[in-house]
Scaffold this motif. Structure first.
Motif, PDB file in Angstrom:
ATOM      1  N   VAL A  86     -40.137 -77.413 -34.073  1.00 47.61           N
ATOM      2  CA  VAL A  86     -40.494 -77.373 -35.493  1.00 47.61           C
ATOM      3  C   VAL A  86     -41.894 -76.796 -35.684  1.00 47.61           C
ATOM      4  O   VAL A  86     -42.129 -75.933 -36.527  1.00 47.61           O
ATOM      5  CB  VAL A  86     -40.406 -78.779 -36.123  1.00 47.61           C
ATOM      6  CG1 VAL A  86     -40.897 -78.749 -37.564  1.00 47.61           C
ATOM      7  CG2 VAL A  86     -38.975 -79.316 -36.047  1.00 47.61           C
ATOM      8  N   ASN A  87     -42.833 -77.271 -34.866  1.00 42.04           N
ATOM      9  CA  ASN A  87     -44.242 -76.908 -35.035  1.00 42.04           C
ATOM     10  C   ASN A  87     -44.743 -75.861 -34.052  1.00 42.04           C
ATOM     11  O   ASN A  87     -45.897 -75.437 -34.122  1.00 42.04           O
ATOM     12  CB  ASN A  87     -45.108 -78.172 -34.931  1.00 42.04           C
ATOM     13  CG  ASN A  87     -44.771 -79.170 -36.029  1.00 42.04           C
ATOM     14  OD1 ASN A  87     -44.873 -78.854 -37.214  1.00 42.04           O
ATOM     15  ND2 ASN A  87     -44.345 -80.369 -35.634  1.00 42.04           N
ATOM     16  N   GLY A  88     -43.888 -75.454 -33.102  1.00 43.73           N
ATOM     17  CA  GLY A  88     -44.275 -74.409 -32.158  1.00 43.73           C
ATOM     18  C   GLY A  88     -45.285 -74.856 -31.124  1.00 43.73           C
ATOM     19  O   GLY A  88     -46.151 -74.074 -30.718  1.00 43.73           O
ATOM     20  N   ILE A  89     -45.163 -76.124 -30.677  1.00 40.05           N
ATOM     21  CA  ILE A  89     -46.139 -76.694 -29.747  1.00 40.05           C
ATOM     22  C   ILE A  89     -45.460 -77.082 -28.436  1.00 40.05           C
ATOM     23  O   ILE A  89     -44.413 -77.745 -28.436  1.00 40.05           O
ATOM     24  CB  ILE A  89     -46.824 -77.923 -30.378  1.00 40.05           C
ATOM     25  CG1 ILE A  89     -47.597 -77.498 -31.639  1.00 40.05           C
ATOM     26  CG2 ILE A  89     -47.763 -78.607 -29.380  1.00 40.05           C
ATOM     27  CD1 ILE A  89     -48.148 -78.654 -32.443  1.00 40.05           C
ATOM     28  N   GLY A  90     -46.060 -76.679 -27.307  1.00 40.47           N
ATOM     29  CA  GLY A  90     -45.519 -77.020 -26.004  1.00 40.47           C
ATOM     30  C   GLY A  90     -45.673 -78.495 -25.688  1.00 40.47           C
ATOM     31  O   GLY A  90     -46.670 -79.129 -26.059  1.00 40.47           O
ATOM     32  N   LEU A  91     -44.682 -79.059 -24.992  1.00 40.63           N
ATOM     33  CA  LEU A  91     -44.714 -80.466 -24.578  1.00 40.63           C
ATOM     34  C   LEU A  91     -44.483 -80.571 -23.073  1.00 40.63           C
ATOM     35  O   LEU A  91     -43.863 -81.498 -22.594  1.00 40.63           O
ATOM     36  CB  LEU A  91     -43.631 -81.260 -25.329  1.00 40.63           C
ATOM     37  CG  LEU A  91     -43.711 -81.245 -26.866  1.00 40.63           C
ATOM     38  CD1 LEU A  91     -42.499 -81.953 -27.464  1.00 40.63           C
ATOM     39  CD2 LEU A  91     -44.995 -81.906 -27.346  1.00 40.63           C
ATOM     40  N   PHE A  92     -45.000 -79.596 -22.350  1.00 40.98           N
ATOM     41  CA  PHE A  92     -44.722 -79.491 -20.918  1.00 40.98           C
ATOM     42  C   PHE A  92     -45.661 -80.383 -20.111  1.00 40.98           C
ATOM     43  O   PHE A  92     -46.867 -80.151 -20.061  1.00 40.98           O
ATOM     44  CB  PHE A  92     -44.887 -78.042 -20.461  1.00 40.98           C
ATOM     45  CG  PHE A  92     -44.028 -77.069 -21.221  1.00 40.98           C
ATOM     46  CD1 PHE A  92     -42.680 -76.938 -20.920  1.00 40.98           C
ATOM     47  CD2 PHE A  92     -44.551 -76.286 -22.236  1.00 40.98           C
ATOM     48  CE1 PHE A  92     -41.879 -76.041 -21.615  1.00 40.98           C
ATOM     49  CE2 PHE A  92     -43.773 -75.388 -22.933  1.00 40.98           C
ATOM     50  CZ  PHE A  92     -42.420 -75.268 -22.624  1.00 40.98           C
ATOM     51  N   THR A  93     -45.101 -81.392 -19.475  1.00 40.52           N
ATOM     52  CA  THR A  93     -45.887 -82.292 -18.626  1.00 40.52           C
ATOM     53  C   THR A  93     -45.172 -82.468 -17.290  1.00 40.52           C
ATOM     54  O   THR A  93     -44.021 -82.062 -17.132  1.00 40.52           O
ATOM     55  CB  THR A  93     -46.072 -83.667 -19.291  1.00 40.52           C
ATOM     56  OG1 THR A  93     -44.775 -84.240 -19.542  1.00 40.52           O
ATOM     57  CG2 THR A  93     -46.823 -83.552 -20.609  1.00 40.52           C
ATOM     58  N   GLY A  94     -45.829 -83.097 -16.347  1.00 37.84           N
ATOM     59  CA  GLY A  94     -45.219 -83.324 -15.041  1.00 37.84           C
ATOM     60  C   GLY A  94     -45.822 -82.426 -13.985  1.00 37.84           C
ATOM     61  O   GLY A  94     -46.257 -81.317 -14.259  1.00 37.84           O
ATOM     62  N   GLU A  95     -45.811 -82.902 -12.775  1.00 35.90           N
ATOM     63  CA  GLU A  95     -46.492 -82.218 -11.674  1.00 35.90           C
ATOM     64  C   GLU A  95     -45.954 -80.820 -11.434  1.00 35.90           C
ATOM     65  O   GLU A  95     -46.704 -79.890 -11.176  1.00 35.90           O
ATOM     66  CB  GLU A  95     -46.341 -83.057 -10.395  1.00 35.90           C
ATOM     67  CG  GLU A  95     -47.131 -82.517  -9.226  1.00 35.90           C
ATOM     68  CD  GLU A  95     -47.021 -83.403  -7.994  1.00 35.90           C
ATOM     69  OE1 GLU A  95     -47.325 -82.911  -6.898  1.00 35.90           O
ATOM     70  OE2 GLU A  95     -46.626 -84.574  -8.137  1.00 35.90           O
ATOM     71  N   ASN A  96     -44.628 -80.658 -11.515  1.00 40.49           N
ATOM     72  CA  ASN A  96     -44.025 -79.355 -11.217  1.00 40.49           C
ATOM     73  C   ASN A  96     -43.461 -78.658 -12.452  1.00 40.49           C
ATOM     74  O   ASN A  96     -42.698 -77.706 -12.346  1.00 40.49           O
ATOM     75  CB  ASN A  96     -42.898 -79.534 -10.182  1.00 40.49           C
ATOM     76  CG  ASN A  96     -43.432 -80.073  -8.867  1.00 40.49           C
ATOM     77  OD1 ASN A  96     -44.412 -79.563  -8.341  1.00 40.49           O
ATOM     78  ND2 ASN A  96     -42.801 -81.112  -8.348  1.00 40.49           N
ATOM     79  N   ALA A  97     -43.831 -79.131 -13.637  1.00 38.30           N
ATOM     80  CA  ALA A  97     -43.274 -78.568 -14.862  1.00 38.30           C
ATOM     81  C   ALA A  97     -43.725 -77.128 -15.066  1.00 38.30           C
ATOM     82  O   ALA A  97     -44.864 -76.771 -14.765  1.00 38.30           O
ATOM     83  CB  ALA A  97     -43.690 -79.417 -16.061  1.00 38.30           C
ATOM     84  N   LYS A  98     -42.812 -76.319 -15.563  1.00 39.00           N
ATOM     85  CA  LYS A  98     -43.171 -74.951 -15.933  1.00 39.00           C
ATOM     86  C   LYS A  98     -44.029 -74.979 -17.193  1.00 39.00           C
ATOM     87  O   LYS A  98     -43.902 -75.867 -18.021  1.00 39.00           O
ATOM     88  CB  LYS A  98     -41.901 -74.131 -16.194  1.00 39.00           C
ATOM     89  CG  LYS A  98     -41.011 -73.974 -14.977  1.00 39.00           C
ATOM     90  CD  LYS A  98     -39.729 -73.233 -15.339  1.00 39.00           C
ATOM     91  CE  LYS A  98     -38.813 -73.111 -14.131  1.00 39.00           C
ATOM     92  NZ  LYS A  98     -37.538 -72.447 -14.469  1.00 39.00           N
ATOM     93  N   PHE A  99     -44.902 -74.003 -17.312  1.00 36.91           N
ATOM     94  CA  PHE A  99     -45.717 -73.806 -18.509  1.00 36.91           C
ATOM     95  C   PHE A  99     -46.578 -75.022 -18.873  1.00 36.91           C
ATOM     96  O   PHE A  99     -46.787 -75.316 -20.050  1.00 36.91           O
ATOM     97  CB  PHE A  99     -44.834 -73.412 -19.703  1.00 36.91           C
ATOM     98  CG  PHE A  99     -44.051 -72.164 -19.494  1.00 36.91           C
ATOM     99  CD1 PHE A  99     -44.689 -70.939 -19.334  1.00 36.91           C
ATOM    100  CD2 PHE A  99     -42.661 -72.197 -19.420  1.00 36.91           C
ATOM    101  CE1 PHE A  99     -43.967 -69.766 -19.116  1.00 36.91           C
ATOM    102  CE2 PHE A  99     -41.932 -71.037 -19.202  1.00 36.91           C
ATOM    103  CZ  PHE A  99     -42.589 -69.828 -19.057  1.00 36.91           C
TER     104      PHE A  99
END
Length: 311
Positions: free
Chosen positions: A81-94
Motif C-alpha cells: 500500500v505504502n511502497g515500503i520494504g519489510l525485509f528482515t532476517g539474516e539471509n533475507a533478500k533486499f
C-alpha cells in the motif's frame, strides 16, 4: 494525443526487468524491454539506483510524455500500500530496503514527482498478467503457480486477487502450508528437487535444467520429476476443489521441465476427480510486466487496490 503508457517492472533476486505497456491497445511494447543485474544484498543506494537506471532505460525507449505511471512486481514481505520494504532476517533478500519508502526514493531519483508508482506481489502480478494476456484469459476462478527458487501462488476471481476468502489459504498463499516433513516451499522448489536428487545419488547439481537434462537417461532423476508431479497434484487438489478452480497456469523455471512431470500430475488430478484446465505460461517473465502495468489501468486499479493491504 498518443496512447497512455504504463511501465511494468519485475524484481527478481538477481535481476530486474521492465517493459512498457500500451493501455489503449492492451499490448506490451517489445522494443521497450530492459534488464539489469541486481545484487539483492547490496546497499540501499546500489539497489535504488539500479531500479532507477532500469526505469530510465525503459522510458528512453518510449515517448516519455505518454507515461502515466509505474507498476512494480515486488517480492515480499513488503508494504504494498505504502511502497515500503519489510525485509528482515539474516539471509533475507533486499535487507537494505527494510523500512525504506521505495516509492519516494524512486520519484526523487527519476524526478517524476507526479507519476504514480504502485506495487504488487510478484506472484500476483504474474497471475494478473496471465489473466489479461495469457493462459487464464476468459476464465472466472483461476490459480497461478510459479515454480522456481520458491513456490508462488495467486487465486483470482475475474482477474482480481482473492486473499481473505475462506475458500483459499491464508493470504492466498500456499508456500507456507505444511507438506510432508516441512512446508510446501521446501518441496516444490528448485532446492527441493536438487536436495532430493543429492539424497538419492550423492551428486549435488546446480539447478533444475541440469536435472532435467539428466532425466532423459537417468531413472532416479526421471522418478523425481514424476514424484514432483504426483505430489503437486495431491497438494493442490483440496484448494482446486475449494475455490472451484477452472484453469491453472504454471510459470517459473521448473515449469519449463513440465514434459517430465505433467503426465504424472494430470493422472493424479484425474484420480482426485478433478477436470481442470492445466496450462504452462508462454509469457513467463512478461506476465509480471503486464500485471504490474495493469495497476495503472483505472478500472482494474479500483478493483485491486483494496486487496494490497492483505498481501
Amino acid at each position: 494525443m498518443k496512447n497512455p503508457v504504463s511501465l511494468g517492472i519485475d524484481v527478481g533476486g538477481s535481476h530486474a526487468s521492465c517493459a512498457a505497456f500500451d493501455l489503449t491497445e492492451k499490448r506490451l511494447i517489445p522494443e521497450s524491454i530492459s534488464h539489469i543485474p541486481l545484487n539483492n544484498q547490496g546497499s540501499k543506494t546500489e539497489v535504488i539506483d539500479g531500479f532507477a537506471s532500469l526505469i530510465q532505460a525503459c522510458v528512453d525507449k518510449i515517448n516519455a510524455d505518454c507515461l502515466v505511471g509505474i507498476g512494480i512486481a515486488m517480492p515480499g514481505p513488503f508494504d504494498y500500500v505504502n511502497g515500503i520494504g519489510l525485509f528482515t532476517g539474516e539471509n533475507a533478500k533486499f535487507q537494505c530496503l527494510n523500512k525504506v519508502n521505495v516509492e519516494l526514493e524512486l520519484k526523487e531519483r527519476l524526478n517524476l514527482p507526479e507519476i504514480p508508482v504502485r506495487f504488487i506481489n510478484d506472484a500476483t502480478a504474474f497471475a494478473i498478467g496471465e489473466y489479461f494476456l495469457g493462459q487464464l484469459k476468459g476464465c472466472k476462478h483461476t490459480l497461478a503457480i510459479t515454480l522456481g527458487t520458491g513456490l508462488g501462488s495467486a487465486f483470482l476471481s475475474d482477474g482480481v486477487p482473492v486473499i481473505t476468502d475462506e475458500k483459499v489459504p491464508e493470504n492466498g498463499c500456499i508456500w507456507h502450508l505444511p507438506f510432508e516433513k516441512g512446508i510446501a516451499d521446501d518441496y516444490f522448489s528448485t532446492r527441493g528437487l536438487v536436495n532430493r536428487y543429492f539424497e538419492r545419488s550423492g551428486t549435488k547439481l546446480k539447478g533444475v535444467k541440469e536435472l532435467a537434462d539428466l532425466a532423459r537417461e537417468n531413472s532416479p532423476a526421471m522418478e523425481l520429476f514424476q514424484d514432483f508431479g504426483e505430489k503437486l497434484a495431491l497438494f493442490l487438489a483440496p484448494w482446486i476443489k475449494s475455490f472451484q478452480v477452472e484453469a491453472v497456469v504454471f510459470g517459473g523455471n521448473i515449469s519449463k521441465a513440465s514434459h517430465l512431470f505433467n503426465d504424472a500430475m494430470n493422472e493424479q488430478l484425474n484420480k482426485e476427480g478433478l477436470r481442470v484446465q492445466i496450462n504452462y505460461s508462454e509469457l513467463q517473465e512478461s506476465a509480471a510486466f503486464v500485471g504490474g502495468a495493469q495497476l495503472l489501468n483505472k478500472e482494474f486499479w479500483n478493483l485491486v487496490k483494496g486487496q494490497l493491504k492483505y498481501m
